[in-house]
Each structure stands twice: as structure tokens, then as C-alpha cells.
Scaffold this active site. Structure first.
Site, PDB file in Angstrom:
ATOM      1  N   THR A   1      -8.302 106.541  46.244  1.00  0.00           N
ATOM      2  CA  THR A   1      -7.801 105.333  46.515  1.00  0.00           C
ATOM      3  C   THR A   1      -8.353 105.007  47.361  1.00  0.00           C
ATOM      4  O   THR A   1      -8.025 105.225  48.795  1.00  0.00           O
ATOM      5  CB  THR A   1      -5.833 105.162  46.744  1.00  0.00           C
TER       6      THR A   1
ATOM      7  N   PHE B   1      -2.924 106.351  38.480  1.00  0.00           N
ATOM      8  CA  PHE B   1      -1.483 105.169  38.536  1.00  0.00           C
ATOM      9  C   PHE B   1      -0.590 106.173  38.572  1.00  0.00           C
ATOM     10  O   PHE B   1       0.432 106.090  38.206  1.00  0.00           O
ATOM     11  CB  PHE B   1      -1.124 104.025  36.887  1.00  0.00           C
ATOM     12  N   LEU B   2      -0.277 107.814  38.385  1.00  0.00           N
ATOM     13  CA  LEU B   2       0.301 108.408  38.423  1.00  0.00           C
ATOM     14  C   LEU B   2       1.921 108.011  39.421  1.00  0.00           C
ATOM     15  O   LEU B   2       1.370 107.858  40.238  1.00  0.00           O
ATOM     16  CB  LEU B   2       0.071 109.949  38.234  1.00  0.00           C
ATOM     17  N   ARG B   3       2.903 108.658  39.252  1.00  0.00           N
ATOM     18  CA  ARG B   3       4.085 108.830  40.322  1.00  0.00           C
ATOM     19  C   ARG B   3       4.359 110.089  39.909  1.00  0.00           C
ATOM     20  O   ARG B   3       3.930 110.898  39.382  1.00  0.00           O
ATOM     21  CB  ARG B   3       5.001 108.367  39.692  1.00  0.00           C
TER      22      ARG B   3
ATOM     23  N   ASN C   1       0.185  98.749  44.018  1.00  0.00           N
ATOM     24  CA  ASN C   1       1.236  99.623  44.777  1.00  0.00           C
ATOM     25  C   ASN C   1       1.568  98.157  45.517  1.00  0.00           C
ATOM     26  O   ASN C   1       3.217  98.289  45.540  1.00  0.00           O
ATOM     27  CB  ASN C   1       0.149 100.523  45.274  1.00  0.00           C
TER      28      ASN C   1
ATOM     29  N   GLY D   1       9.075 104.833  50.639  1.00  0.00           N
ATOM     30  CA  GLY D   1       8.444 105.959  51.451  1.00  0.00           C
ATOM     31  C   GLY D   1       7.337 106.419  50.370  1.00  0.00           C
ATOM     32  O   GLY D   1       6.912 105.747  48.965  1.00  0.00           O
TER      33      GLY D   1
ATOM     34  N   CYS E   1       1.820 107.096  49.424  1.00  0.00           N
ATOM     35  CA  CYS E   1       0.856 105.817  49.048  1.00  0.00           C
ATOM     36  C   CYS E   1       1.429 104.411  49.457  1.00  0.00           C
ATOM     37  O   CYS E   1       0.894 103.886  50.028  1.00  0.00           O
ATOM     38  CB  CYS E   1       0.559 105.831  47.514  1.00  0.00           C
TER      39      CYS E   1
HETATM   40  P1  NAD Z   1      -3.226 115.574  49.098  1.00  0.00           P
HETATM   41  O1  NAD Z   1      -3.120 115.112  50.475  1.00  0.00           O
HETATM   42  O2  NAD Z   1      -1.755 115.394  48.058  1.00  0.00           O
HETATM   43  O3  NAD Z   1      -4.885 116.071  48.648  1.00  0.00           O
HETATM   44  C1  NAD Z   1      -5.784 116.048  48.390  1.00  0.00           C
HETATM   45  C2  NAD Z   1      -6.610 117.458  48.827  1.00  0.00           C
HETATM   46  O4  NAD Z   1      -7.912 117.058  49.017  1.00  0.00           O
HETATM   47  C3  NAD Z   1      -6.145 118.223  49.785  1.00  0.00           C
HETATM   48  O5  NAD Z   1      -5.491 119.718  49.206  1.00  0.00           O
HETATM   49  C4  NAD Z   1      -7.051 118.365  50.385  1.00  0.00           C
HETATM   50  O6  NAD Z   1      -7.233 119.579  51.895  1.00  0.00           O
HETATM   51  C5  NAD Z   1      -8.447 117.803  49.713  1.00  0.00           C
HETATM   52  N1  NAD Z   1      -9.679 117.677  50.564  1.00  0.00           N
HETATM   53  C6  NAD Z   1      -9.427 117.251  51.566  1.00  0.00           C
HETATM   54  N2  NAD Z   1     -10.988 117.397  51.811  1.00  0.00           N
HETATM   55  C7  NAD Z   1     -11.957 117.554  50.775  1.00  0.00           C
HETATM   56  C8  NAD Z   1     -12.894 117.846  50.716  1.00  0.00           C
HETATM   57  N3  NAD Z   1     -14.494 117.953  51.297  1.00  0.00           N
HETATM   58  N4  NAD Z   1     -13.260 118.954  49.650  1.00  0.00           N
HETATM   59  C9  NAD Z   1     -12.659 119.554  49.094  1.00  0.00           C
HETATM   60  N5  NAD Z   1     -10.757 118.949  49.449  1.00  0.00           N
HETATM   61  C10 NAD Z   1     -10.635 118.477  50.130  1.00  0.00           C
HETATM   62  O7  NAD Z   1      -3.519 114.021  48.756  1.00  0.00           O
HETATM   63  P2  NAD Z   1      -2.982 113.334  46.877  1.00  0.00           P
HETATM   64  O8  NAD Z   1      -1.400 112.833  47.052  1.00  0.00           O
HETATM   65  O9  NAD Z   1      -3.068 114.003  46.739  1.00  0.00           O
HETATM   66  O10 NAD Z   1      -3.652 112.133  47.252  1.00  0.00           O
HETATM   67  C11 NAD Z   1      -5.161 112.357  46.731  1.00  0.00           C
HETATM   68  C12 NAD Z   1      -5.565 109.968  46.230  1.00  0.00           C
HETATM   69  O11 NAD Z   1      -4.990 109.951  45.554  1.00  0.00           O
HETATM   70  C13 NAD Z   1      -5.030 109.649  47.595  1.00  0.00           C
HETATM   71  O12 NAD Z   1      -6.201 108.011  48.031  1.00  0.00           O
HETATM   72  C14 NAD Z   1      -4.183 108.408  47.275  1.00  0.00           C
HETATM   73  O13 NAD Z   1      -4.429 107.294  47.597  1.00  0.00           O
HETATM   74  C15 NAD Z   1      -4.569 108.311  45.825  1.00  0.00           C
HETATM   75  N6  NAD Z   1      -3.303 108.615  44.738  1.00  0.00           N
HETATM   76  C16 NAD Z   1      -2.041 109.628  44.987  1.00  0.00           C
HETATM   77  C17 NAD Z   1      -1.022 109.304  43.835  1.00  0.00           C
HETATM   78  C18 NAD Z   1       0.267 110.368  44.831  1.00  0.00           C
HETATM   79  O14 NAD Z   1       1.440 110.366  43.907  1.00  0.00           O
HETATM   80  N7  NAD Z   1       0.111 111.466  45.790  1.00  0.00           N
HETATM   81  C19 NAD Z   1      -1.228 108.505  42.878  1.00  0.00           C
HETATM   82  C20 NAD Z   1      -2.322 107.862  42.544  1.00  0.00           C
HETATM   83  C21 NAD Z   1      -3.468 107.789  43.616  1.00  0.00           C
HETATM   84  C1  UGA Z   2       3.555 104.940  43.801  1.00  0.00           C
HETATM   85  C2  UGA Z   2       3.139 103.990  42.360  1.00  0.00           C
HETATM   86  O1  UGA Z   2       4.647 104.202  41.463  1.00  0.00           O
HETATM   87  C3  UGA Z   2       2.091 104.896  41.052  1.00  0.00           C
HETATM   88  O2  UGA Z   2       2.053 104.182  39.941  1.00  0.00           O
HETATM   89  C4  UGA Z   2       0.977 105.159  42.168  1.00  0.00           C
HETATM   90  O3  UGA Z   2      -0.319 105.647  41.707  1.00  0.00           O
HETATM   91  C5  UGA Z   2       1.590 106.222  43.734  1.00  0.00           C
HETATM   92  O4  UGA Z   2       2.487 105.624  44.064  1.00  0.00           O
HETATM   93  C6  UGA Z   2      -0.091 106.472  44.271  1.00  0.00           C
HETATM   94  O5  UGA Z   2      -0.805 105.921  44.225  1.00  0.00           O
HETATM   95  O6  UGA Z   2       0.698 107.589  45.320  1.00  0.00           O
HETATM   96  P1  UGA Z   2       5.195 107.151  44.218  1.00  0.00           P
HETATM   97  O7  UGA Z   2       4.970 106.874  45.603  1.00  0.00           O
HETATM   98  O8  UGA Z   2       4.732 108.810  43.516  1.00  0.00           O
HETATM   99  O9  UGA Z   2       3.836 105.865  43.067  1.00  0.00           O
HETATM  100  O10 UGA Z   2       6.574 106.824  43.776  1.00  0.00           O
HETATM  101  P2  UGA Z   2       7.175 105.741  43.069  1.00  0.00           P
HETATM  102  O11 UGA Z   2       8.418 105.972  41.534  1.00  0.00           O
HETATM  103  O12 UGA Z   2       6.288 103.978  42.788  1.00  0.00           O
HETATM  104  O13 UGA Z   2       8.486 105.236  44.362  1.00  0.00           O
HETATM  105  C7  UGA Z   2       7.752 104.927  45.501  1.00  0.00           C
HETATM  106  C8  UGA Z   2       9.145 104.476  46.167  1.00  0.00           C
HETATM  107  O14 UGA Z   2       9.509 102.830  46.103  1.00  0.00           O
HETATM  108  C9  UGA Z   2      10.228 105.606  46.619  1.00  0.00           C
HETATM  109  O15 UGA Z   2      10.484 105.811  47.834  1.00  0.00           O
HETATM  110  C10 UGA Z   2      11.722 105.349  46.056  1.00  0.00           C
HETATM  111  O16 UGA Z   2      12.416 105.755  46.782  1.00  0.00           O
HETATM  112  C11 UGA Z   2      11.186 103.166  45.658  1.00  0.00           C
HETATM  113  N1  UGA Z   2      11.792 103.040  45.249  1.00  0.00           N
HETATM  114  C12 UGA Z   2      11.125 102.552  43.453  1.00  0.00           C
HETATM  115  C13 UGA Z   2      12.865 102.461  45.829  1.00  0.00           C
HETATM  116  O17 UGA Z   2      13.200 102.354  46.293  1.00  0.00           O
HETATM  117  N2  UGA Z   2      13.197 101.244  44.821  1.00  0.00           N
HETATM  118  C14 UGA Z   2      12.537 100.671  42.881  1.00  0.00           C
HETATM  119  O18 UGA Z   2      12.975 100.334  42.261  1.00  0.00           O
HETATM  120  C15 UGA Z   2      11.506 101.821  42.572  1.00  0.00           C
END
Ligand code: NAD
Ligand code: UGA
Length: 473
Positions: free
Chosen positions: A122, A151-153, A207, A256, A259
Site C-alpha cells: 500500500t 485487499f486481503l484480510r 481502508n 486495530g 493497516c
Molecule cells: P510484513 O511486515 O508482514 O512483511 C513485509 C516483509 O517484507 C517483511 O518480512 C520484511 O522483512 C520484508 N522486506 C522488507 N524490505 C525488504 C527488501 N528490501 N527485500 C526483501 N524483503 C523485504 O508486512 P505486510 O503486513 O505483509 O504488509 C506489506 C504491505 O502490504 C504493506 O504495504 C501493507 O500496508 C500492505 N497490505 C497489508 C495487508 C495485511 O493484511 N497485512 C493487507 C493488504 C495490504
Molecule cells: C483490513 C481490510 O479489511 C482489508 O481489506 C485490507 O486489505 C487490510 O486491512 C489491509 O490493508 O491491511 P485486516 O486489518 O486484516 O483487513 O482486518 P479487518 O477484518 O478489516 O479488521 C480490522 C479491525 O477492525 C479489527 O481490529 C477488527 O476487530 C475491527 N472491526 C472490524 C470492528 O471493530 N468492527 C467491524 O465491524 C469490523
């Protein structure tokens, strides 16, 4: 089938890599964290995500999924390089894109042929343009830059990746956009093609909008408490309007995770940088901070006067199905309680090992019953299914006191009340209450908005460039 390199094997990168392998592509995940890498090289997933271990194991065995830390090994073979590294919160709430640009530079350095560079992380609007500019300046081969936000959760990540509502592809080169869309041909999902900038902004907007729905219902929950209405009834009624829909209307402890908190703030900063005001985003964020304060206040009001007050916390992860503790509301409330001199006992089905490292003052318990033992009050902070099915009569008999704060509005309030429990919640009280802003209930319709706007800013928002303040002349 394509050769894909996914850079960053965290929640998004590893799920994307394993699922792209599931779609038949040959995938190399590139990870620089040596601990994470060595687990992955033994086909072990270093965090809790349902269904992911099976995919990683199966595709590693079939040699469709490999892990390395070497750009020199992974990039020359790749037709597509997905950037899935972390974009944490940086100074003043802006998104820190340092890891993204470090990864991009390494890709450019090691590319030996043309390549499609795909941003899945992101990133603020305009980041793809900056990457394209860098690629033009430094790249020795043609590099197309495509935005493909995710957009995964967490907790349902594999399912979400394989069954998305839509695949978003933002590109300026039509062929590169079509090539990225083709990677997802095995999925039954519409592909939305757009500009790179629209794709980047849409991710933040999604988000922020989801967070806004929750904050809005949380605000309504305090009105419900003030007027003696069950917020669940209200949510059910408004959610049945197809223009509103039922999802993300659950009131409780607030949002929380890795993201929502950083993305709401980063979007406000982007807006401010471009001269736009975002009072709604600021309110969404502040309301969420307030929700945690309300929880701590309710608990302290119930037990603060007792000798050696003890509170049990059920659930630590920011939501069920994950061991991710980033911005977990449970930990924020626990920290406030500890600060006030309360003993905190806690249980979580999967997040305790991570929690021990960051919150050593909490007493961790092997199960929920142990966590509630001798407690004056209990906070249900994460709605893990096992807590919903607890034998609450037994839990109640193990407690010293009888206060339960249902932080997720999921428990059977009637049952708990028949067990003699003082059931506290966000918007499910049976009687008319204080509205939760720390003020006496008031008939004045202006009282609630005023109380809210008097809160100090929860995070610094830089002065918008070119914005004229109402007070200056
Ligand atoms: P994360 O911290 O779990 O993973 C990121 C990984 O990238 C780490 O393992 C880190 O060591 C590695 N990394 C960092 N720099 C690197 C480099 N130069 N080369 C190789 N590896 C490297 O992060 P995440 O939760 O997977 O999130 C990643 C991105 O996706 C963020 O921008 C986040 O906003 C977005 N996103 C996250 C979610 C989610 O549910 N976690 C959902 C949608 C989008
Ligand atoms: C969220 C979005 O739902 C994903 O689409 C997005 O890809 C992701 O952020 C991201 O960019 O990281 P995630 O954070 O994994 O996914 O979890 P959610 O299910 O969205 O919950 C987020 C927070 O909202 C949690 O703390 C949950 O307890 C809270 N929540 C959710 C509420 O308090 N009420 C609700 O009705 C729904």
C-alpha cells in the site's frame, strides 16, 4: 504460466506468492529477514494464517515456490517483480516508503531484461510515478510499473486472495496492465483496470472507509448507551438497507491491525500535502482512540477502588484468526490498566508468544479459565470462537468479582446477567447511561459533538499546503 518474484514474504507477500503458485505460476519469494527466510526454506510459515502452511508446503514440494534472499538469483529469471514489503507509519503519520524504494533499487540493479514491476504494498498516490521515473533514469532495460493493491484480510487471507471481490490493476502501459490481469486469469473475479494513481488512492480510500464505518457505529454506540438502545438492533436495521449493507458495522473496542491505523493517518497526510482538509478522517481516527479510553475508563471505574485490582483480558490479537499484535486494541487497554496499577492476566489462543516479547508485564495464562481466575473484572477483547463457547458459569465461579466488559458485543448478555454478572458493553446496556465521553448525560443536543471536538488531536496533521485557515485574514 509466468515467472514471478515476490519481494517481501510477510502477510501479503507470502500469501500472494503461495496463491500465485496455486494459480500455476512459478514463484520465488525474496525475503531479507534471515529468521523468516530460514523458516520458509524449511516450508514453515513464520506467523499464524489459516490455510497458508498447506499451500506453502505443497508448492514448495512441487518446486513451484522457492525462497531466497538473493536478488541476483531471483530477479534475472523473473518476468514480474511484485513489491510486497512493509510500508509502516513514518514521521508525522506519513507512509514510510523506504523499504519499497530499497527493493525497487535492488530490482533495477539486478534486472537483466525487461520486467513488469508490480506494487502490491500500500503506497501513497504518486509512488508508482516516482518508481517509473527512477526506472527510466536508472534502469538498463524497459521496466513497466503497475499498481495492483491488495485487499486481503488477515485471518482469511488465503481465501480472500483466491476469491477477491475484484482485482485492481492500475497501469499507464495497456500491455503491462493486461499482462498483470492475465496472471489472475484463474480467478473468478472482475478485473478493474484504471490509472496507477487511482489504484493507489482507491486502496487507501477503501481502508479509510471501512475504518470510518466502524468508528461511526462506535460513536452511535455511546449514543445508544446514553438513551438505552441496543446498538446491535440499530446496526441490523441500518445494515439491511442495501445502500448501507451489513458489513463493518460491529461496535466494540475499535479497529486495530497493521493497516487501518497507519493508512487512515497516511491518507490524511497525503491530503494535507496536497492542500486538502480531511476533518472526517481526523474524526475517524480520534473516535477510535476514544474507544480504547472508554474501555479502560469503564474497567477502572469498576475495579479501581478495590485492593490489588486484577483484570483478565481474553484475546490479544487485533482480530481473531491471526497472531498479529500490531496496533492491537487489547494491548493498548492493557497498557493503560497496568499504568493505573492494575494486575493484568491474559490469554490468546495464538498470540501469546508474540505478546510476551512486547508486553512482559502481563501475566500470561495457558487458557481462558486460568486468565479469569481471581479477577475482579474481565475484558473480552478479541472474539475468538473459543471464548464465545466458554462455560461462563464456570468462568464466573472462578472470578473474584463479577464485571465483564464485552469489548466485541458478542457475548450472551442475558445469560451473563442471570449468572449475576455486571455486563458492560459498547452500546448494549439495558439502562440509560453516561454517553461515555466522561461528561454527565445532557439533554443538550450539542453536548456530544462538543465533548468530542474538545479532545486533543490524536496525531499531528501537517498544515495543508495552500490552505487558508478560517481564523487568519
Ligand atoms: P510484513 O511486515 O508482514 O512483511 C513485509 C516483509 O517484507 C517483511 O518480512 C520484511 O522483512 C520484508 N522486506 C522488507 N524490505 C525488504 C527488501 N528490501 N527485500 C526483501 N524483503 C523485504 O508486512 P505486510 O503486513 O505483509 O504488509 C506489506 C504491505 O502490504 C504493506 O504495504 C501493507 O500496508 C500492505 N497490505 C497489508 C495487508 C495485511 O493484511 N497485512 C493487507 C493488504 C495490504
Ligand atoms: C483490513 C481490510 O479489511 C482489508 O481489506 C485490507 O486489505 C487490510 O486491512 C489491509 O490493508 O491491511 P485486516 O486489518 O486484516 O483487513 O482486518 P479487518 O477484518 O478489516 O479488521 C480490522 C479491525 O477492525 C479489527 O481490529 C477488527 O476487530 C475491527 N472491526 C472490524 C470492528 O471493530 N468492527 C467491524 O465491524 C469490523
Amino acid at each position: 504460466m509466468a515467472n514471478v518474484c515476490v519481494i517481501g514474504a510477510g502477510y501479503v507477500g507470502l500469501v500472494s506468492g503461495a496463491c500465485l503458485a496455486e494459480l500455476g505460476h512459478s514463484v520465488t519469494c525474496l525475503e531479507i529477514d534471515s529468521k523468516r527466510l530460514s523458516s520458509l526454506q524449511s516450508a514453515e510459515v513464520p506467523f499464524h494464517e489459516p490455510g497458508l502452511s498447506e499451500l506453502v508446503e505443497r508448492h514448495s514440494r512441487a518446486e513451484r515456490l522457492r525462497f531466497t534472499s538473493e536478488y541476483s538469483q531471483a530477479i534475472p529469471q523473473a518476468e514480474y517483480a511484485f513489491i510486497a514489503v512493509n510500508t509502516p507509519q513514518g514521521a508525522e503519520g506519513r507512509a514510510d516508503t523506504g523499504f519499497v524504494f530499497a527493493a525497487v533499487r535492488s530490482v533495477l540493479e539486478h534486472a537483466t531484461d525487461m520486467l513488469v514491476l508490480v506494487t502490491k504494498s500500500t503506497v501513497p498516490v504518486g509512488t508508482g510515478d516516482e518508481i517509473a521515473h527512477l526506472a527510466e533514469e536508472q534502469g538498463r532495460f524497459p521496466i513497466a510499473v503497475v499498481s495492483n493493491p491488495e485487499f486481503l484480510r488477515e485471518g482469511t487471507a488465503v481465501h480472500d486472495f483466491l476469491h477477491p471481490d475484484r482485482v485492481v490493476v492500475g497501469a499507464s502501459d495497456t500491455w503491462a496492465g493486461a499482462a498483470v490481469a492475465e496472471l489472475y486469469a484463474g480467478l473468478d473475479a472482475p478485473v478493474v483496470t484504471t490509472t496507477r494513481r487511482a489504484a493507489e488512492l482507491a486502496k487507501y480510500t477503501a481502508n479509510a472507509f471501512l475504518a470510518a464505518r466502524i468508528s461511526f457505529m462506535n460513536e452511535i454506540s455511546s449514543v445508544c448507551d446514553a438513551v438505552g438502545v441496543d446498538v446491535e438492533d440499530v446496526a441490523r436495521i441500518v445494515g439491511s438497507d442495501p445502500r448501507i449493507g451489513p458489513a463493518f458495522l460491529r461496535a466494540g473496542l475499535g479497529w486495530g491491525g497493521s493497516c487501518f491505523p497507519k493508512d487512515v493517518q497516511a491518507l490524511a497526510v497525503t491530503a494535507a500535502t496536497h492542500g486538502c482538509r480531511t476533518p472526517i478522517l481526523e474524526g475517524v481516527f480520534r473516535q477510535n482512540v476514544r474507544q480504547r479510553e472508554r474501555a479502560a475508563e469503564m474497567l477502572l471505574a469498576s475495579v479501581g477502588h478495590l485492593p490489588d485490582p486484577t483484570i483478565g483480558v481474553l484475546g490479544l490479537a487485533f482480530k481473531p484468526g491471526t497472531d498479529d499484535l500490531r496496533e492491537a486494541p487489547a494491548l493498548a487497554v492493557a497498557a493503560r490498566l497496568l499504568e493505573a496499577g492494575v494486575r493484568v492476566r491474559a490469554h490468546d489462543p495464538v498470540a501469546v508468544p508474540n505478546a510476551r516479547e512486547i508486553a512482559p508485564d502481563i501475566h500470561y495464562c495457558a487458557d481462558a479459565y486460568e486468565a479469569v481466575t481471581d479477577c475482579d473484572a474481565v475484558l473480552l477483547a478479541t472474539e475468538w470462537p473459543e471464548y464465545l463457547g466458554l462455560d461462563w458459569a464456570r468462568a464466573r465461579s472462578l472470578m473474584r468479582g463479577a464485571v465483564i466488559l464485552d469489548g466485541r458485543n458478542v457475548l450472551d448478555a442475558r445469560l451473563l446477567r442471570t449468572l449475576g454478572v455486571t455486563y458492560l458493553s459498547f452500546g448494549r446496556s439495558e439502562t440509560v447511561n453516561d454517553c461515555g465521553n466522561g461528561h454527565e448525560p445532557s439533554d443538550d443536543p450539542e453536548a456530544q459533538p462538543l465533548a468530542t471536538t474538545q479532545l486533543p488531536p490524536a496525531y499531528p496533521v501537517p498544515q495543508p499546503r495552500g490552505y487558508r485557515s478560517e481564523v487568519s485574514v
